[in-house]
Design a protein around this motif. Structure first.
Motif, PDB file in Angstrom:
ATOM      1  N   UNK A 116       0.851  -1.183   0.000  1.00 49.19           N
ATOM      2  CA  UNK A 116       0.000   0.000   0.000  1.00 49.19           C
ATOM      3  C   UNK A 116       0.887   1.232   0.000  1.00 49.19           C
ATOM      4  N   UNK A 117       0.695   2.110  -0.978  1.00 51.88           N
ATOM      5  CA  UNK A 117       1.421   3.363  -1.002  1.00 51.88           C
ATOM      6  C   UNK A 117       0.805   4.360  -0.033  1.00 51.88           C
ATOM      7  N   UNK A 118       1.441   5.521   0.085  1.00 52.55           N
ATOM      8  CA  UNK A 118       0.915   6.553   0.969  1.00 52.55           C
ATOM      9  C   UNK A 118      -0.323   7.189   0.339  1.00 52.55           C
ATOM     10  N   UNK A 119      -1.136   7.808   1.167  1.00 51.69           N
ATOM     11  CA  UNK A 119      -2.277   8.566   0.661  1.00 51.69           C
ATOM     12  C   UNK A 119      -1.807   9.964   0.295  1.00 51.69           C
ATOM     13  N   UNK A 120      -1.988  10.337  -0.957  1.00 50.71           N
ATOM     14  CA  UNK A 120      -1.509  11.612  -1.482  1.00 50.71           C
ATOM     15  C   UNK A 120      -2.663  12.529  -1.850  1.00 50.71           C
ATOM     16  N   UNK A 121      -2.408  13.827  -1.790  1.00 47.57           N
ATOM     17  CA  UNK A 121      -3.303  14.797  -2.396  1.00 47.57           C
ATOM     18  C   UNK A 121      -3.075  14.780  -3.905  1.00 47.57           C
ATOM     19  N   UNK A 122      -4.144  14.813  -4.682  1.00 46.94           N
ATOM     20  CA  UNK A 122      -4.065  14.813  -6.142  1.00 46.94           C
ATOM     21  C   UNK A 122      -4.190  16.257  -6.631  1.00 46.94           C
ATOM     22  N   UNK A 123      -3.161  16.721  -7.335  1.00 45.84           N
ATOM     23  CA  UNK A 123      -3.110  18.100  -7.808  1.00 45.84           C
ATOM     24  C   UNK A 123      -3.043  18.123  -9.325  1.00 45.84           C
ATOM     25  N   UNK A 124      -3.514  19.200  -9.924  1.00 46.98           N
ATOM     26  CA  UNK A 124      -3.448  19.327 -11.383  1.00 46.98           C
ATOM     27  C   UNK A 124      -3.170  20.772 -11.787  1.00 46.98           C
ATOM     28  N   UNK A 213       1.026  13.864  -7.388  1.00 40.63           N
ATOM     29  CA  UNK A 213       0.558  13.262  -6.142  1.00 40.63           C
ATOM     30  C   UNK A 213       1.516  13.692  -5.043  1.00 40.63           C
ATOM     31  N   UNK A 214       1.002  14.449  -4.067  1.00 41.16           N
ATOM     32  CA  UNK A 214       1.844  15.063  -3.042  1.00 41.16           C
ATOM     33  C   UNK A 214       1.344  14.644  -1.666  1.00 41.16           C
ATOM     34  N   UNK A 215       2.248  14.151  -0.829  1.00 42.65           N
ATOM     35  CA  UNK A 215       1.875  13.771   0.528  1.00 42.65           C
ATOM     36  C   UNK A 215       1.436  15.019   1.298  1.00 42.65           C
ATOM     37  N   UNK A 221       6.491  21.068   0.124  1.00 44.99           N
ATOM     38  CA  UNK A 221       6.242  20.690  -1.260  1.00 44.99           C
ATOM     39  C   UNK A 221       4.842  21.095  -1.691  1.00 44.99           C
ATOM     40  N   UNK A 222       3.866  20.850  -0.815  1.00 46.09           N
ATOM     41  CA  UNK A 222       2.483  21.192  -1.149  1.00 46.09           C
ATOM     42  C   UNK A 222       2.341  22.694  -1.387  1.00 46.09           C
ATOM     43  N   UNK A 223       2.973  23.512  -0.561  1.00 47.73           N
ATOM     44  CA  UNK A 223       2.909  24.969  -0.763  1.00 47.73           C
ATOM     45  C   UNK A 223       3.547  25.370  -2.079  1.00 47.73           C
ATOM     46  N   UNK A 224       4.650  24.702  -2.443  1.00 45.75           N
ATOM     47  CA  UNK A 224       5.320  25.031  -3.703  1.00 45.75           C
ATOM     48  C   UNK A 224       4.424  24.718  -4.895  1.00 45.75           C
ATOM     49  N   UNK A 235      -7.878  13.063  -3.588  1.00 44.45           N
ATOM     50  CA  UNK A 235      -6.773  12.346  -2.945  1.00 44.45           C
ATOM     51  C   UNK A 235      -6.785  10.905  -3.443  1.00 44.45           C
ATOM     52  N   UNK A 236      -5.667  10.215  -3.248  1.00 44.69           N
ATOM     53  CA  UNK A 236      -5.522   8.892  -3.864  1.00 44.69           C
ATOM     54  C   UNK A 236      -4.550   8.023  -3.083  1.00 44.69           C
ATOM     55  N   UNK A 237      -4.715   6.726  -3.230  1.00 45.63           N
ATOM     56  CA  UNK A 237      -3.761   5.753  -2.706  1.00 45.63           C
ATOM     57  C   UNK A 237      -3.585   4.663  -3.752  1.00 45.63           C
ATOM     58  N   UNK A 238      -2.348   4.320  -4.010  1.00 44.96           N
ATOM     59  CA  UNK A 238      -2.005   3.282  -4.988  1.00 44.96           C
ATOM     60  C   UNK A 238      -1.630   2.022  -4.234  1.00 44.96           C
ATOM     61  N   UNK A 239      -2.060   0.875  -4.758  1.00 48.90           N
ATOM     62  CA  UNK A 239      -1.814  -0.407  -4.100  1.00 48.90           C
ATOM     63  C   UNK A 239      -1.344  -1.442  -5.108  1.00 48.90           C
ATOM     64  N   UNK A 240      -0.613  -2.414  -4.588  1.00 49.04           N
ATOM     65  CA  UNK A 240      -0.328  -3.622  -5.371  1.00 49.04           C
ATOM     66  C   UNK A 240      -0.721  -4.809  -4.498  1.00 49.04           C
ATOM     67  N   UNK A 241      -1.960  -5.285  -4.650  1.00 47.98           N
ATOM     68  CA  UNK A 241      -2.401  -6.421  -3.828  1.00 47.98           C
ATOM     69  C   UNK A 241      -1.554  -7.659  -4.089  1.00 47.98           C
TER      70      UNK A 241
END
Length: 252
Positions: A116-124, A213-215, A221-224, A235-241
């Motif tokens: 399980x990856x970290x939960x990130x904020x999704x930005x565009x 995808x920013x923690x 980093x998020x402010x930048x 927000x998102x989380x990537x997984x490899x079951x």
């Protein structure tokens, strides 16, 4: 026209899983392109400020290539790309009000032995185009950020200068994805992170949607990213079951 199997209701959470058949194009028709994973349409629609309804529902899509799966949360609506069916997703506790990123649901989605990856904020943000203001940086195959990008993404290229490096790749669901790392991370107030990000926006044609995808805990980093014009869309989380690891042969 997209066909849908009957929805599965969870009596406690009030969520509805909508397993999508055919080729979904996002909540309001944002096309993901030929052969793209259907999740791409949801990201492109969100980049255009076209969000799914805040109805508490969960849309279930097929798993990602390479044995990967993910859970994406928009405001009041979740999208889960998984090999599990809708009934299993909803029974696991997923809903559009935060349940899709609940650690208990992510553990259930990954299964024993899964990653399980970290939960990130999704930005565009939109690329600005013009002459590229960052050159290629060869010889960085062993850099940790580059190695990590190539484990999860395709078509990774590395750019940068004396301030730091930028990875540009095809990331989650085939979206254009950007990562950044300063050579000297010590805060000095010079704005190197935001200026590097603004220059990175010149690497693709003007108007191309770019994602990051920013923690959330990485506040600097998020402010930048926000100062460089990026906007949060979810927000998102990537997984490899474990079932995906067996399928792809990729170690944890």
């Amino acid at each position: 026209m997209t066909a849908r199997r009957p929805t599965a209701r969870h009596p406690d959470r009030g969520a509805v899983a909508e397993p999508a058949c055919g080729t979904p194009t996002g909540p309001t028709g944002g096309a993901g392109g030929g052969g793209a994973h259907p999740l791409l349409g949801w990201f492109l629609a969100a980049a255009e400020e076209r969000f799914p309804p805040a109805d508490g529902r969960v849309t279930v899509l097929p798993p990602l290539p390479g044995g990967l799966e993910c859970s994406v949360a928009f405001t009041g609506h979740a999208v889960v790309a998984t090999a599990l069916d809708g009934e299993q997703v909803v029974a696991g506790g997923a809903d559009g009000y935060g349940g899709s990123l609940d650690p208990r649901f992510l553990l259930r989605l990954a299964g024993p032995g899964g990653w399980i990856g970290v939960t990130d904020a999704t930005l565009t943000a939109r690329a600005t185009g013009g002459p590229p203001r960052l050159g290629a940086l060869p010889g960085l195959d062993d850099h940790p950020r580059v190695r990590f990008a190539r484990e999860l993404r395709s078509d990774v290229t590395v750019h940068g200068d004396e301030r730091g490096l930028v990875t540009l790749a095809r990331g989650l669901a085939g979206r254009h994805e950007l990562g950044v790392e300063l050579h000297d991370p010590r805060p000095d107030g010079r704005g190197h992170g935001r200026s590097l990000l603004r220059d990175a926006l010149t690497l693709l044609p003007a108007g191309t949607p770019l994602f990051a995808a920013v923690a959330p805990g990485n506040a600097r980093s998020l402010r930048a990213f926000l100062a460089a014009g990026f906007t949060p869309i979810g927000s998102e989380a990537l997984l490899r079951p474990a079932r995906g690891i067996a399928q792809s042969g990729t170690p944890l």
